[in-house]
Design a protein around this motif. Structure first.
Motif, PDB file in Angstrom:
ATOM      1  N   ILE A  26       0.868  -1.186   0.000  1.00 48.26           N
ATOM      2  CA  ILE A  26       0.000   0.000   0.000  1.00 48.26           C
ATOM      3  C   ILE A  26       0.902   1.234   0.000  1.00 48.26           C
ATOM      4  O   ILE A  26       1.766   1.383   0.871  1.00 48.26           O
ATOM      5  N   THR A  27       0.707   2.106  -1.006  1.00 40.65           N
ATOM      6  CA  THR A  27       1.615   3.246  -1.143  1.00 40.65           C
ATOM      7  C   THR A  27       0.901   4.593  -1.075  1.00 40.65           C
ATOM      8  O   THR A  27       1.548   5.623  -0.913  1.00 40.65           O
ATOM      9  N   HIS A  28      -0.411   4.598  -1.246  1.00 32.92           N
ATOM     10  CA  HIS A  28      -1.142   5.862  -1.347  1.00 32.92           C
ATOM     11  C   HIS A  28      -1.108   6.604  -0.006  1.00 32.92           C
ATOM     12  O   HIS A  28      -1.667   6.139   0.986  1.00 32.92           O
ATOM     13  N   PHE A  29      -0.485   7.779  -0.020  1.00 29.61           N
ATOM     14  CA  PHE A  29      -0.242   8.514   1.224  1.00 29.61           C
ATOM     15  C   PHE A  29      -1.537   8.856   1.964  1.00 29.61           C
ATOM     16  O   PHE A  29      -1.670   8.634   3.167  1.00 29.61           O
ATOM     17  N   GLU A  30      -2.510   9.392   1.222  1.00 29.82           N
ATOM     18  CA  GLU A  30      -3.772   9.794   1.875  1.00 29.82           C
ATOM     19  C   GLU A  30      -4.517   8.605   2.473  1.00 29.82           C
ATOM     20  O   GLU A  30      -5.173   8.727   3.504  1.00 29.82           O
ATOM     21  N   MET A  71      -7.526  -4.902   3.179  1.00 31.28           N
ATOM     22  CA  MET A  71      -8.544  -4.859   2.122  1.00 31.28           C
ATOM     23  C   MET A  71      -9.156  -3.466   2.009  1.00 31.28           C
ATOM     24  O   MET A  71      -9.427  -2.980   0.911  1.00 31.28           O
ATOM     25  N   VAL A  72      -9.382  -2.815   3.156  1.00 30.80           N
ATOM     26  CA  VAL A  72      -9.917  -1.453   3.144  1.00 30.80           C
ATOM     27  C   VAL A  72      -8.937  -0.527   2.413  1.00 30.80           C
ATOM     28  O   VAL A  72      -9.327   0.276   1.559  1.00 30.80           O
ATOM     29  N   ALA A  73      -7.649  -0.703   2.719  1.00 33.54           N
ATOM     30  CA  ALA A  73      -6.622   0.127   2.093  1.00 33.54           C
ATOM     31  C   ALA A  73      -6.547  -0.138   0.588  1.00 33.54           C
ATOM     32  O   ALA A  73      -6.503   0.790  -0.220  1.00 33.54           O
ATOM     33  N   ARG A  74      -6.561  -1.408   0.224  1.00 30.95           N
ATOM     34  CA  ARG A  74      -6.436  -1.797  -1.190  1.00 30.95           C
ATOM     35  C   ARG A  74      -7.612  -1.260  -2.007  1.00 30.95           C
ATOM     36  O   ARG A  74      -7.428  -0.701  -3.084  1.00 30.95           O
ATOM     37  N   MET A  75      -8.824  -1.452  -1.471  1.00 34.47           N
ATOM     38  CA  MET A  75     -10.004  -0.988  -2.209  1.00 34.47           C
ATOM     39  C   MET A  75     -10.031   0.538  -2.270  1.00 34.47           C
ATOM     40  O   MET A  75     -10.432   1.111  -3.283  1.00 34.47           O
ATOM     41  N   SER A  76      -9.587   1.189  -1.207  1.00 39.40           N
ATOM     42  CA  SER A  76      -9.554   2.658  -1.221  1.00 39.40           C
ATOM     43  C   SER A  76      -8.551   3.148  -2.261  1.00 39.40           C
ATOM     44  O   SER A  76      -8.827   4.096  -3.004  1.00 39.40           O
ATOM     45  N   GLU A  77      -7.403   2.490  -2.335  1.00 38.67           N
ATOM     46  CA  GLU A  77      -6.398   2.857  -3.352  1.00 38.67           C
ATOM     47  C   GLU A  77      -6.966   2.712  -4.756  1.00 38.67           C
ATOM     48  O   GLU A  77      -6.778   3.584  -5.601  1.00 38.67           O
TER      49      GLU A  77
END
Ligand code: SAH
Length: 217
Positions: A26-30, A71-77
């Motif tokens: 997961i790389t997306h800063f926000e 999963m929350v992080a991945r789907m948000s990305e």
């Protein structure tokens, strides 16, 4: 909350979770910031609070689970991959945790949940966190929310057997459906509405609760 509860929900425990998400790609800063600042322990029963910053799904009653942070992080990305979406439809909001994370990353959210007590609990939780860009409805997510369509992103944390064709019709041009699909073996799918039709991509193997039609009181 007792001493242990406070310790286990400390900043250090949260930092460890963020590190783990980064280790998993997961790389997306926000997205990472949203997860870092969201008190996940408020979305589970107090007895489970000490596990709330582990990267696992946790029970929320009614046979359902609060999604795994990865999963929350991945789907948000995936939801943010083409910039900040204006309007998002979330299917199966459950505890409201994913909803709360997304609320800081998108314009507005329409969320549908089929189990009434979960709707009420999530609504209360979102209100106490002063999250105001979410509308939460008790209903069947498989029907979408036609009066609010079209959506830039439709995303869900429960798996139907197949991509529901009716939901695709509620996507805006260029919009994306991000949903686990399948039975015993599920795949996270991303379907994009392009001028040439719907383009499907398989993202990765996943394991979610099934999406069930109809509602529960
Ligand atoms: N992201 C949520 C995940 C909850 S689990 C969280 O972090 O808490 C998936 C949720 O989908 C469950 O609450 C389940 O009741 C709901 N669900 C399953 N089928 C549904 C349907 N057809 N319409 C709306 N919600 C549904």
């Amino acid at each position: 909350m007792n001493q242990m509860g406070i310790g286990m929900t400390s900043q250090r425990t949260r930092e460890r979770l963020i590190q783990r998400l980064m280790d998993q790609g997961i790389t997306h800063f926000e997205v990472l910031e949203a997860i870092r600042s969201m008190p996940r322990h408020l979305f589970v029963d107090e007895a489970l609070a000490h596990r709330s910053y582990e990267d696992t799904a946790l029970p929320i009653g009614y046979g359902q689970t609060l999604s795994q942070p990865y999963m929350v992080a991945r789907m948000s990305e995936l939801a943010l991959a083409r910039g900040r979406p204006g309007k998002v439809l979330e299917l199966g909001s459950g505890s409201g945790y994913q909803t709360a994370i997304l609320a800081s990353l998108v314009g507005e959210i329409c969320a549908v949940e089929r189990i009434k007590p979960l709707v009420e609990r999530a609504r209360k939780q979102l209100r106490s966190l002063k999250i105001r860009n979410v509308r939460l409805r008790h209903g069947d997510g498989l029907e979408g929310w036609s009066s609010e369509a079209p959506f830039d992103v439709i995303l869900g944390a429960a798996a139907p057997e197949q991509v529901p064709a009716g939901l695709l019709e509620q996507l805006a041009p260029g919009g994306r459906l991000i949903l686990p699909v399948g039975g015993r073996r599920q795949t996270l799918m991303m379907v994009t509405a392009t001028p040439d039709g719907y383009v499907e991509e398989a993202v990765e193997a996943v394991n979610f609760v099934p999406m069930i039609s109809g509602v529960e009181r």
